[in-house]
Design a protein around this motif. Structure first.
Motif, PDB file in Angstrom:
ATOM      1  N   ARG A 239     106.646  68.554  20.695  1.00  0.00           N
ATOM      2  CA  ARG A 239     105.906  67.297  20.684  1.00  0.00           C
ATOM      3  C   ARG A 239     106.845  66.145  21.015  1.00  0.00           C
ATOM      4  NH1 ARG A 239     102.627  68.151  14.950  1.00  0.00           N
ATOM      5  NH2 ARG A 239     101.018  69.581  15.753  1.00  0.00           N
ATOM      6  N   ALA A 258      99.467  69.293  26.846  1.00  0.00           N
ATOM      7  CA  ALA A 258      98.225  68.601  26.498  1.00  0.00           C
ATOM      8  C   ALA A 258      98.613  67.195  26.054  1.00  0.00           C
ATOM      9  CB  ALA A 258      97.499  69.340  25.380  1.00  0.00           C
ATOM     10  N   ALA A 259      97.965  66.192  26.622  1.00  0.00           N
ATOM     11  CA  ALA A 259      98.351  64.813  26.346  1.00  0.00           C
ATOM     12  C   ALA A 259      97.173  64.002  25.828  1.00  0.00           C
ATOM     13  CB  ALA A 259      98.915  64.164  27.606  1.00  0.00           C
ATOM     14  N   GLU A 260      97.499  63.059  24.939  1.00  0.00           N
ATOM     15  CA  GLU A 260      96.526  62.081  24.450  1.00  0.00           C
ATOM     16  C   GLU A 260      97.256  60.749  24.407  1.00  0.00           C
ATOM     17  OE1 GLU A 260      93.778  61.112  20.529  1.00  0.00           O
ATOM     18  OE2 GLU A 260      94.551  63.137  20.858  1.00  0.00           O
ATOM     19  N   GLY A 261      97.024  59.934  25.428  1.00  0.00           N
ATOM     20  CA  GLY A 261      97.805  58.714  25.549  1.00  0.00           C
ATOM     21  C   GLY A 261      99.262  59.058  25.825  1.00  0.00           C
ATOM     22  N   ARG A 262     100.155  58.475  25.035  1.00  0.00           N
ATOM     23  CA  ARG A 262     101.577  58.753  25.197  1.00  0.00           C
ATOM     24  C   ARG A 262     101.985  60.063  24.512  1.00  0.00           C
ATOM     25  NH1 ARG A 262     104.960  54.415  22.667  1.00  0.00           N
ATOM     26  NH2 ARG A 262     106.632  55.573  23.726  1.00  0.00           N
ATOM     27  N   ARG A 263     101.162  60.563  23.599  1.00  0.00           N
ATOM     28  CA  ARG A 263     101.514  61.744  22.824  1.00  0.00           C
ATOM     29  C   ARG A 263     101.284  63.017  23.644  1.00  0.00           C
ATOM     30  NH1 ARG A 263     102.267  60.532  17.540  1.00  0.00           N
ATOM     31  NH2 ARG A 263     101.523  58.471  16.864  1.00  0.00           N
ATOM     32  N   VAL A 264     102.288  63.871  23.643  1.00  0.00           N
ATOM     33  CA  VAL A 264     102.214  65.112  24.401  1.00  0.00           C
ATOM     34  C   VAL A 264     102.568  66.276  23.480  1.00  0.00           C
ATOM     35  CG1 VAL A 264     103.104  66.412  26.375  1.00  0.00           C
ATOM     36  CG2 VAL A 264     102.863  63.924  26.520  1.00  0.00           C
ATOM     37  N   GLU A 265     101.827  67.358  23.614  1.00  0.00           N
ATOM     38  CA  GLU A 265     102.135  68.579  22.859  1.00  0.00           C
ATOM     39  C   GLU A 265     102.122  69.762  23.819  1.00  0.00           C
ATOM     40  OE1 GLU A 265     100.732  69.447  18.802  1.00  0.00           O
ATOM     41  OE2 GLU A 265      99.681  71.158  19.692  1.00  0.00           O
TER      42      GLU A 265
END
Length: 321
Positions: A239, A258-265
């Motif tokens: 992450r 997989a991304a949500e905004g700036r957050r990536v996992e």
């Protein structure tokens, strides 16, 4: 895990605890334990985990000789713990989820009372020092905190220097320091040759202590093995936060992020390789990855995944094995 993971590791001496296709049913036809098999070697710490109602307590009660199995066989130290209770009980220590003590007795009086019924009991002071209650020996039981009562439960379980120790939620109510002190004591007992069967809701406790473990759900063992083997059934994760001006689409496609905004996992079964690829890309692209965190799957993730998959299967009306 394979079926062989349910048995003691090869090359060890005969198992101290042997459970073969154990079943336990109650009035009305409810089956709490449905064909459970496992074994525990001498000096091994085996953790039995599961959701509420999974069948852990029903299994352990049979092992402790408190109940007769409805089917299958159980042996503790080579004996049926129910029909040969007199042969097994003096060699076994049991720490139940809740102990019942006379509230007006002091801690020392409680231990001495139980020592009078225990062959070869430890001296009272030694038993209390083992669990960190030496300075509380003159305190009445009703004045103890919940964590201190759990320590007293453990002291009584250790009175007879047991060869086999059953620990049912041993650190419930303890603070972080008390929990880790108990872990160290349990490790010393195991290293000294005591066989330990542990049930706990603290998954980090099982991960820290267990040589092997089994996760039960709806009366059956769903997975078994070493903590590392069980957690390996789940992918690792990476992450991080990307800079606002860097879209996740610039990441290498092979990383399957997989991304949500700036957050990536990134979920992966190739943690080292994918982490190396990510860091190489970041260096070559002059991108700083904030809050970077890479770790293997936890026992908690494996546990929750098993519970979720079993629930989905049950909803479809299919038996879970």
């Amino acid at each position: 895990m394979t079926e062989s993971s349910l048995t003691a590791p090869p090359g060890t001496e005969p198992a101290v605890i042997e459970v073969d296709t154990l079943r336990r049913s109650y009035a009305g036809g409810f089956t709490a334990v449905d064909g459970v098999s496992f074994s525990v070697a001498r000096g091994e710490l085996f953790a039995l985990l599961g959701t509420n109602g999974a069948g852990k307590t029903s299994t352990v009660e049979v092992l402790e000789g408190l109940a007769r199995p409805s089917g299958g066989t159980v042996r503790v130290l080579g004996n049926d713990p129910y029909t040969r209770r007199s042969a097994v009980r003096p060699r076994v220590g049991v720490m139940l989820q809740e102990g019942g003590f006379p509230s007006d007795l002091t801690v020392a009086e409680t231990v001495r009372m139980c020592a009078g019924c225990t062959s070869g009991a430890r001296p009272t002071g030694e038993a209390l020092e083992l669990v960190g209650l030496g300075e509380r020996s003159g305190v009445r039981v009703k004045q103890l905190s919940g964590g201190e009562r759990r320590r007293l439960d453990l002291a009584l379980a250790l009175l007879g220097r047991p060869e086999v120790l059953f620990l049912d939620e041993p650190t419930t109510g303890l603070d972080a320091e008390g929990r880790h002190d108990t872990w160290e004591l349990v490790r010393r007992l195991r290293d000294g040759g005591t066989t330990v069967l542990l049930t706990t809701h603290y998954l980090e406790e099982a991960e820290a202590l267990a040589d092997r473990l089994a996760i039960m759900h709806r009366g059956r063992i769903q997975v078994s093995g070493t903590p590392a083997e069980v957690t390996s059934t789940r992918p690792a994760r990476i992450r991080f936060l990307l800079p606002a001006e860097v879209p996740a689409g610039r990441l290498p496609l092979s990383l399957k992020a997989a991304a949500e905004g700036r957050r990536v996992e990134i979920r992966t079964r190739r943690l080292q390789r994918d982490l190396e690829e990510l860091l190489r890309w970041a260096r070559e692209s002059d991108v700083e990855l904030e809050a970077l965190d890479a770790r293997s799957a936890s026992l908690e993730e494996a546990f929750l995944d098993i519970a979720a998959r079993s629930a989905e299967t049950a909803d479809r009306g299919v038996g879970v094995r």
